[in-house]
Write an enzyme that holds these catalytic residues in place. Structure first.
Site, short mmCIF file in Angstrom:
data_model
loop_
_atom_site.label_atom_id
_atom_site.label_comp_id
_atom_site.label_asym_id
_atom_site.label_seq_id
_atom_site.Cartn_x
_atom_site.Cartn_y
_atom_site.Cartn_z
N SER A 55 0.43 -1.51 -0.01
CA SER A 55 -0.20 0.08 0.38
C SER A 55 1.04 1.38 -0.11
O SER A 55 2.27 1.22 0.24
CB SER A 55 -0.84 0.48 1.23
OG SER A 55 -0.33 0.76 2.64
N VAL A 56 -0.15 2.52 -0.18
CA VAL A 56 1.03 4.08 -0.13
C VAL A 56 1.47 3.76 1.42
O VAL A 56 1.73 5.20 1.28
CB VAL A 56 -0.71 5.20 -0.71
CG1 VAL A 56 -1.72 4.63 0.04
CG2 VAL A 56 -0.07 6.31 -0.41
N LYS A 57 0.73 3.16 2.41
CA LYS A 57 1.30 3.67 3.80
C LYS A 57 2.53 3.00 4.18
O LYS A 57 2.78 3.81 5.12
CB LYS A 57 0.12 3.05 4.74
CG LYS A 57 -1.12 3.50 4.87
CD LYS A 57 -1.48 5.10 4.74
CE LYS A 57 -2.47 5.38 5.02
NZ LYS A 57 -2.52 7.34 5.45
N ASP A 58 3.14 2.42 3.51
CA ASP A 58 4.72 2.24 3.05
C ASP A 58 5.41 3.57 3.22
O ASP A 58 6.74 3.15 3.76
CB ASP A 58 5.32 1.23 2.13
CG ASP A 58 4.74 -0.58 2.30
OD1 ASP A 58 4.04 -0.53 3.07
OD2 ASP A 58 5.06 -0.72 1.37
N ALA A 81 5.44 5.10 6.37
CA ALA A 81 6.28 4.75 7.57
C ALA A 81 7.53 4.62 7.32
O ALA A 81 7.69 5.25 8.46
CB ALA A 81 5.48 2.84 7.29
#
Length: 332
Positions: free
Chosen positions: A40-43, A46
């Site tokens: 996902s884009v959330k990597d 993070a």
């Protein structure tokens, strides 16, 4: 050769959405963030937050990352944490998809599920994660890092340093508009700031799900929640620190009645098996293309995979309860 899995985060390709591009006369491009190693884009958020915390000394060797998240950020934090030698403890509402919960656990994260409550309630998952980190640090100084993704500007900054410039370079500076949904606000704010710095005429748009208060705020100046949505991890009832600086020109509220059929259309027409937030984003891209007219280049984000939401997106009984239905081609 990459030295670590974290070197695979970012530099995702742009994919032309052929049917929508042909129908609108625009180039509608999806940035394939589902191709990040955590899916996902959330990597990106993070990695940005962990790198900033390591540089400041807030996160020290052997520390534990403690975060409240609806799922994808937690997966990114666990993946990056594992690669860099940190343990992860994720607090999340118990109404999230089993796919994301199981993926978090498969990444070795400790997952604490709590009942969903409004943000103003002190038992909200974000506040709970902050208390846990504070208690750990009180017992053992600097043993825990609380990313606080909604208010941590390292989230926005990493998108401004990476995602936005990538879009500019991949379109050779010919991008006319960017649109996506908001959870923390880091992606839209960071990408918007990067693109506006290169060309202030680029239109930045918010694609907001039902149940969120953000569209009403940007359209009418008041935080007011309208409608409902089956989407997870996007929408908000407040203006976060990340979102405060977002250069938003236009916003739409996208109903599930448009977003979920778009998810199924992307599967059949493009071979892209994406989650409902991507459906929200692509409908927003379609609206921005219609607003700007033929001959423009519109970019949006393809956030994560539909396989993380099987019990919602491909559950006929659940969909019917929400006034939605499976596509005719799906064979349960």
């Amino acid at each position: 050769m990459h030295n670590s899995i974290i070197d695979c985060i970012g530099n995702t390709p742009l994919i032309r959405l052929n049917r929508l591009s042909d129908e609108t006369g625009c180039e509608i491009l999806g940035k394939a963030e589902f191709m990040n190693p955590g899916g996902s884009v959330k990597d990106r958020a993070a990695l940005g937050m962990i790198r900033a915390a390591m540089a400041s000394g807030e996160l020290r060797p052997g520390g534990t990352i403690v975060e409240g998240t609806a799922g994808n950020t937690g997966i990114g934090l666990a993946l990056v944490g594992n690669a860099l030698g940190f343990r992860s403890l994720i607090v999340m509402p118990d109404n999230q998809s089993k796919g994301k919960i199981n993926t978090l656990r498969a990444h070795g994260a400790e997952v604490r599920l709590i009942p969903p409550v409004p943000y103003k309630n002190p038992e909200h998952f974000v506040h709970t994660s902050g208390r846990i980190a504070a208690e750990m640090n009180a017992e053992n100084a600097n043993s825990a890092f609380w990313p606080n993704q909604f208010e941590n500007l390292a989230n926005r900054d990493f998108h401004e340093q990476t995602t936005g410039p990538e879009i500019w370079e991949q379109t050779e500076g010919r991008v006319d508009g960017f649109v996506c949904s908001v959870g923390t606000g880091g992606t839209l704010s960071g990408v918007g700031r990067a693109l506006k710095a290169r060309n202030p005429d680029i239109k930045i748009a918010l694609s907001d799900p039902g149940g969120s208060a953000l569209h009403h705020y940007f359209a009418h100046g008041e935080l007011k929640s309208v409608g409902t949505s089956i989407t997870e991890g996007i929408g908000n009832s407040r203006i976060t620190a990340n979102l405060e600086s977002a250069p938003i020109d236009i916003s739409w509220q996208i109903p599930d009645s448009e977003a979920i059929p778009m998810v199924y259309s992307l599967i059949r027409d493009e071979g892209l098996v994406l989650g409902s937030s991507s459906g929200i984003n692509v409908v927003g891209a379609l609206r921005l293309a219609q607003d700007l007219g033929p001959g423009h280049t519109i970019v949006t984000l393809l956030c994560d995979s539909a396989t993380r939401y099987m019990e919602r997106l491909f559950n006929a009984e659940y969909l019917q309860s929400q006034g939605l239905s499976l596509p005719t081609w799906y064979q349960p």
